[in-house]
Scaffold this active site. Structure first.
Site, short mmCIF file in Angstrom:
data_model
loop_
_atom_site.label_atom_id
_atom_site.label_comp_id
_atom_site.label_asym_id
_atom_site.label_seq_id
_atom_site.Cartn_x
_atom_site.Cartn_y
_atom_site.Cartn_z
CD GLU A 142 -2.52 1.36 2.66
OE1 GLU A 142 -3.54 2.06 2.70
OE2 GLU A 142 -2.07 0.73 3.65
CG ASP A 177 -6.04 4.31 1.63
OD1 ASP A 177 -6.63 5.40 1.38
OD2 ASP A 177 -6.04 3.78 2.76
CD GLN A 203 -7.40 0.04 3.08
OE1 GLN A 203 -6.46 0.82 3.07
NE2 GLN A 203 -7.51 -0.91 3.98
CD GLU A 239 -7.08 2.01 6.43
OE1 GLU A 239 -6.28 1.33 7.09
OE2 GLU A 239 -6.78 2.55 5.36
#
Length: 269
Positions: A142, A177, A203, A239
């Site tokens: 990530e 993300d 995310q 998240e």
């Protein structure tokens, strides 16, 4: 509209960690993910997931020595043995609870150590991928923004894609993300489209607040519709850091679920 999972590192923290699973299920989530659940015995975690009929998507590798400032080990030269212990722990725990993926945290490096860090990261990810494959798990990496975590080695989507090319393992994917990528790079739709085949998980959180995804500069309804058009079949992880009590901030989930139901009815008609 894609399926949403609850990240229990940020959501439902009003409850003890093991009870967050039931709270997420009660709120309508069919899947969850966690950061570092290792303090809960794996058998207890597995039972809680089974009782609530919730899928565990993933967990992070241990960060290393948090007191000394570690935030991951996978890209840190001369600490390969510590990383191997971390990935062994994560895969063993994850396999026991039925998790489908493990996020290998790269760690913090200085600019002058970037070249050595990249070589270390690639080698460690090959090791991690082979271990995870034995447990039928995916390895995720990530990119994390430098505003929240200065010095984090992996910080752009293109860098992650280059790392995956060097690793050469099919079970290593990008955790995209949107919060981190918007802060570092922006242009989310193009990056989602161009790297779709490399993305293992998505995310979301508001930018800049990292609160519920119904505020800020990203129109996540459009992002979700775009992912549908691309054929993305994975989960989207919520998240974010709730503005207050988690349950009180889930209006976005019910509204977006209604969008999905309305679209399905329209298609059927």
């Amino acid at each position: 509209m894609p399926r949403f999972s609850a990240n229990l590192g940020f959501l439902f923290t009003e409850h003890p960690e093991i009870d967050r699973i039931a709270a997420a299920a009660e709120a309508g989530f069919k899947a969850v993910e966690m950061h570092w659940p290792y303090q809960v015995p794996a058998a207890e975690m597995r039972s809680a997931l089974s009782r609530s009929q919730v899928t565990m998507l993933g967990l992070n590798t241990p960060v290393g020595n948090a007191a000394a400032g570690d935030f991951g080990l996978a890209a840190l030269p001369c600490r390969e043995s510590e990383f191997e212990q971390a990935i062994d722990q994560a895969v063993s725990y994850g396999h026991t609870i039925g998790a489908t993926a493990v996020h290998c945290m790269a760690g913090l490096v200085t600019a002058d150590a970037a070249s050595a860090a990249e070589s270390t990261f690639v080698a460690n990810l090959k090791l991690a991928a082979d271990k995870a494959a034995l447990a039928d798990m995916t390895v995720l990496i990530e990119p994390i923004n430098h505003r929240d975590k200065p010095g984090y080695f992996l910080h752009t989507i293109e860098q992650a894609a280059s790392i995956l090319d060097q690793v050469g393992r099919r079970n290593v994917k990008i955790m995209f993300d949107c919060y981190h990528t918007q802060i570092m790079q922006g242009d989310l739709m193009r990056r989602l489209r161009d790297h779709l085949d490399l993305i293992g998980h998505v995310q979301i959180a508001a930018v800049p607040s990292r609160a519920e995804p119904d505020e800020g500069e990203i129109d996540y309804r459009e992002i979700c519709r775009f992912l549908d058009t691309l054929g993305y079949s994975g989960w989207i992880g919520a998240e974010y850091k709730p503005r207050g009590r988690t349950e009180d901030g889930l209006g976005w989930l019910s509204a977006w679920t209604q969008d999905q139901s309305s679209s399905a009815r329209g298609a059927a008609a």
